[in-house]
Structures are given as C-alpha cells and as structure tokens.
Design a protein around this motif. Structure first.
Motif, mmCIF file in Angstrom:
data_model
loop_
_atom_site.group_PDB
_atom_site.id
_atom_site.type_symbol
_atom_site.label_atom_id
_atom_site.label_comp_id
_atom_site.label_asym_id
_atom_site.label_seq_id
_atom_site.Cartn_x
_atom_site.Cartn_y
_atom_site.Cartn_z
ATOM 1 N N SER A 261 -21.874 -31.153 122.903
ATOM 2 C CA SER A 261 -21.693 -30.564 121.466
ATOM 3 C C SER A 261 -20.085 -30.766 121.125
ATOM 4 N N LYS A 262 -19.359 -29.915 122.190
ATOM 5 C CA LYS A 262 -18.007 -30.006 121.917
ATOM 6 C C LYS A 262 -17.361 -31.348 121.971
ATOM 7 N N ALA A 263 -17.875 -32.304 122.833
ATOM 8 C CA ALA A 263 -17.381 -33.463 122.792
ATOM 9 C C ALA A 263 -17.652 -34.224 121.341
ATOM 10 N N ILE A 264 -18.594 -34.013 120.710
ATOM 11 C CA ILE A 264 -19.323 -34.703 119.445
ATOM 12 C C ILE A 264 -18.299 -33.973 118.325
ATOM 13 N N ASP A 265 -18.169 -32.771 118.467
ATOM 14 C CA ASP A 265 -17.364 -32.213 117.481
ATOM 15 C C ASP A 265 -15.737 -32.829 117.463
ATOM 16 N N THR A 266 -15.386 -33.217 118.723
ATOM 17 C CA THR A 266 -14.242 -33.681 118.922
ATOM 18 C C THR A 266 -13.836 -35.018 118.294
ATOM 19 N N LEU A 267 -14.889 -35.873 119.056
ATOM 20 C CA LEU A 267 -14.798 -37.175 118.688
ATOM 21 C C LEU A 267 -15.052 -37.663 117.277
ATOM 22 N N LYS A 268 -15.873 -37.104 116.478
ATOM 23 C CA LYS A 268 -16.299 -37.464 115.257
ATOM 24 C C LYS A 268 -15.140 -37.166 114.230
#
Length: 546
Positions: A261-268
């Motif tokens: 979830s954290k990676a998606i929020d950062t990368l998006k």
C-alpha cells in the motif's frame, strides 16, 4: 410448433449477436488503454495450488486472488522440469528461460523440450528485465520482498549475476539501479561486517543510499510516516518474520500489505506511471520445511497484498495486476495415509480444526525454545500440539531438530500430506486483472512479454540497448581494453586510446572518462555488469565515448 421454431431461431440469433459482442469487448478495452500505464507484479514464492485451497478453507471465506483467477502457468526452466527460484524469476522478469542459480542472464544449457537453442557466445549474457524497461520509459519503480531484498526472486527483477548467492553484486546493482521504493530485509548486505552476507568489497551502500537522497527506514512506523518519493526500507538483517509470528517476535516490521500500500501511494505520484514488484517470499521457506502453518500464514499475508493491488487497480482503471507463484513446493495435499479409505467422508473440519490450534509457525514457536528444552511442552502448544503423547514428548526432547518432528506431528493430526522437501514441477494458477489481462495456460516467459507490451517496450530490443559486450564495442571504436581483476571484489573494465582512458566499475551506473589527466565521471540510468568473462554496458555509455 411454428411459433416455437420461430422463437428458437430468434433466440439463437440473439445468442450469436451477444456472443459476438462479448468476444469483441476485450479488444475494445485494449484500445481504450490510456497513459500512463502501471503494472503491479506479485509473486507468491514456492506455493502450490493445494496450499492455496487449504488457506482458503483455513480463512473460511474467499481469497482476493479468487476474484482474479484467469489461467495457469508452466514453470519449467531451460534445463529442468522443476525450476529453482532464480531461473523462474529470470523467466518472469526477462522473458527468457534460464538455468539453476542464474539470475537475469541467459542459460548455458538448454534441453527442455520445445525451447530454441541460443548461440554459445550468448550464454551468461545479461538480459533486460521489466523493471529496467519501466525505468527507461520514465516510470517510477518499486521492489518489495519479505525475504532479503537480494534473494533470488527480487534479484531477478533488478540484477544480473551468474549465481543467486552473489549478494554483494546483487545488492550493489540494486542500489545503483536507482529504484524509487525498495522494501524488505537484507540490511546486512548493504555494509561491511562479520555476518554471513555482509559486504566483502569494502563499500558501504548505506552511505551511497544517503548520497542518493533515500529516506532509509527500519521500522513500520518510519515507513508509514515517510513523505519521501525515494524510500529504502530495510527492516531486518536478513528475512522478515512470518506474518503469524510478527506480533510476538518482530512487531516493528510492516506487513506485506502495508508495504504494498505504501509503495503504491508513493509510486502513483509519478506522471509517467509505475512498475511495482511484490514478493511473498517465505511461503517457499515454509514449504521446504513442510510447515503447514507457515505456508498458510504467508499465503494469507500475500493475499492481503493482492487485495491492496486490485483495489488500487479498480480505482485507477489503467493498472495491470498479475499474481502468480514461481513454482510449486513440497507436494502438499489435503489427504494423507490417514484418509486413504476415508477421504470421501472426511469433513473440512478434520483438516482445519487441528491447524487452528497453532498460534505461531514452527519458526516462531522454536524462537521461544530454551536451550535446555525445558519449555518444549509450551513451545509445542504454540504450534498447536497441546496434546502430546508420552512418546511424542520423548521424541521432541531427544530430537536434534525438534521443528522437523513438530511439523510431522501437526500434519498427521490435520491429515496433511507432503511428497518432498523440495520444489515440484506442477503448473500453477495465474491471477490477472486490469487492461490486457492474461488468460489461459501460458509459459512463465509470456508474463514478462505481456507486461512489457502493456508498458510499450520490447524486452529483446531493450537488452540490445542496455547490455552490449564492452570489449567488442570499444575495439570497434579503436580502443585497447582489459578487464582489471587486481581487486577481485571490484573488477573494472579499462579502455585506452591515445590520451584517453575510460574506466568502467562493476555494478555501478557511472563511467570515469579521463583525458589529458583530467577525469570526469558520467552518470547514467543504466548499470554496468560483469558476468565473469565480459563486461556489458549500455548504448548510452557508448554514445558519450567520443
């Protein structure tokens, strides 16, 4: 009767029309794909279809993966019906089958039926992966694992080495790949030290990460509170805890779903889109140990990460999600010698109720064992063995490896069978969602090419751009060259011509160009790879060499 025939004809015509519409829909969806495109690739390492079935029964409801089941995957390698994680990851990431222990390089032996041979000189050549392709497209990239981030599967999506045990090279390549978000274990491979996988080349990669402006986080809270667009999360010296054990043994570690979830929020936030790789690593480890609870623990943990990915993809509308295991492991079955003649009337509860007694995996339970084994009864109870017979207690007290005996006892109580402590060659389920989702029975290599196509690049062309044999390329430019192995931990490629010297360090993304004793360092978005016989550099490197 005439009316009946008439209506039958009309219904048949309608069915054909509806069928035509249905068949055309995927093509329409593909045509409507808009930029930027995102890909989330999730790998549940070393899981078998039977283990997923068992985990669903254990959970008592459908899995997130069930909703996106779309086909099957063949997992064999270039030279074996049963693959190791390294060539499996290479196939999934690069579109090329390879050999045991090989990571991100072409095979030296090809004997599996139906595969084409390659020129002998191409053996061990680095081949580009989908993360590198995404990066060349300007996309943000991420890499997540519950094992060491340098382990075989995440390495397959980020590095190129002849043997998966080369953690020094893998870690260095990962750091110089400039991946935006890296989360997992393996902190010991980032700096020199005395532990097994500490660096041997003298380089402190933690300092390099700081120079590259990463937010280096070591706990769950630090990760969740990070506001950086570049995060390197290293939550353990080696692997993270099993999900069932985390609360008791490593409460400061994030879950796989939280990391996803954290990676998606950062990368998006990247306008060009992103590629994210996620691995639930320790299903494989539990399977090797025949630890039923460990397998269920981290299959359910992985499934929670899949839910995070699919929930985002549903909202975004332009994200391809693929979830798969790289190979089977252990030959786990619901049913063993106990049920040979009773399987047809053995209820689900006979398998699940004994497993529900366990509070920890065998690894977690054994972490609580005292050296003198004086608390072996309590430890066994943590693993669901709260009713030891006198013979079982004696076996555990005398066992050199009580964990090996504990997994057998619990499997027997739960009517679970195992055929091996190694990998298996079965086809595995494919889960896919989003635009251009993949269906049917496919080769593991097909997944890499499907991801590349969705992100609008060709992996073979990318290899030709990123990994050119340096000796031949510099010879054609009139240079004389050599591979300097004076420092065997830090090989260099050195090319000279008149008053110019070009020095190319291994595993890094830079080149030192010296002319008339004035040196300049050029930095690239590609890395230099040495496969033991040849250095490989990108076209971008060659283009700056005048």
């Amino acid at each position: 009767m005439k009316h009946s025939k008439k209506w039958s004809s009309l219904l048949l015509a309608s069915a054909i029309a509806l069928s035509s519409i249905s068949i055309a829909q995927p093509q329409v969806q593909a045509a409507q794909v808009k930029k930027p495109t995102n890909v989330i690739m999730l790998v549940m390492d070393g899981s078998s279809n039977n283990a997923v079935t068992l985990s669903r029964w254990y959970k008592g409801q459908s899995l997130a993966m069930d909703e996106i089941l779309s086909g099957g995957v063949r997992t064999y390698s270039a030279d074996s019906a049963i693959t190791d994680s390294a060539p499996a990851a290479t196939a999934l990431a690069t579109g090329h089958k390879s050999n045991d222990k090989f990571v991100g390089v072409l095979p030296s032996v090809i004997n599996s039926p139906g595969l084409k041979q390659i020129p002998k000189e191409d053996a061990y050549r680095p081949v580009a992966n989908v993360l590198e392709g995404a990066k060349q497209q300007g996309k943000a990239t991420g890499l997540i694992s519950t094992s060491e981030i340098q382990h075989a599967t995440p390495a397959g999506f980020s590095a190129h080495v002849n043997n998966r045990s080369q953690y020094d090279n893998i870690a260095e390549q990962q750091v110089y790949q400039n991946i935006d978000v890296v989360l997992g274990g393996g902190f010991e491979s980032l700096a020199p030290g005395t532990t097994k996988n500490a660096r041997k080349d003298g380089e402190n990669l933690v300092d390099v990460l700081k120079e590259k402006n990463y937010d280096i986080v070591k706990t769950r809270n630090e990760l969740l509170n990070s506001k950086s667009s570049k995060i390197w999360g290293s939550f353990a010296p080696s692997a993270l805890a099993y999900d069932f054990d985390r609360a008791k043994t490593k409460a400061s570690e994030p879950t796989l779903a939280e990391m996803t979830s954290k990676a998606i929020d950062t990368l998006k936030k990247d306008d060009d889109g992103f590629f994210l790789f996620v691995e639930g690593s320790k299903v494989d480890w539990a399977a090797h140990a025949n630890d039923t609870i460990g397998m269920i623990s981290d299959i359910l943990s992985f499934d929670a990460a899949v839910k995070e990915a699919v929930d985002f993809a549903k909202e975004d509308g332009n994200t391809m999600v693929i979830a798969v295991t790289d190979h089977g492991n252990s030959g786990i079955t619901m049913g063993n010698a106990n049920t040979t003649s009773t399987y047809s009337n053995t209820p689900v509860s006979a398998y699940i109720d004994p497993l529900k007694k366990a509070k920890m995996t065998v690894e977690g339970a054994l972490s609580q064992l005292k050296e003198d084994k004086s608390n072996i009864v309590e430890v066994a109870a943590l693993y669901g063995l709260d009713d030891l017979s006198a013979d079982e207690l004696a076996t555990l007290q005398l066992a050199k490896d009580p964990g090996e005996e504990m997994v057998k006892m619990l499997a027997n109580r739960a009517n679970i069978g195992f055929t091996t402590g190694g990998h298996t060659g079965d086809d595995v389920f494919l889960y896919s969602f989003g635009p251009s989702k993949i269906t049917g029975l496919v080769e593991n290599t097909d997944l890499a090419h499907a991801m590349a196509k969705f992100m609008d690049f060709d992996l073979d062309k990318l290899t030709d751009d990123l990994y050119i044999p340096a000796t031949k390329a510099f010879t054609e430019k009139g240079y004389t060259s050599k591979i300097d192995l004076t420092d065997k931990e830090n090989p260099k490629f050195i090319a000279q011509k008149n008053n110019v010297t070009v020095t190319i360090p291994v595993n890094k993304n830079n080149v030192i160009y010296e002319q008339d004793k004035t040196a300049k360092t050029h930095t690239f978005d590609t890395i230099n790879v040495y496969n033991g016989t040849e250095f490989y550099v990108s076209k971008k490197v060659l283009n700056v060499i005048k």
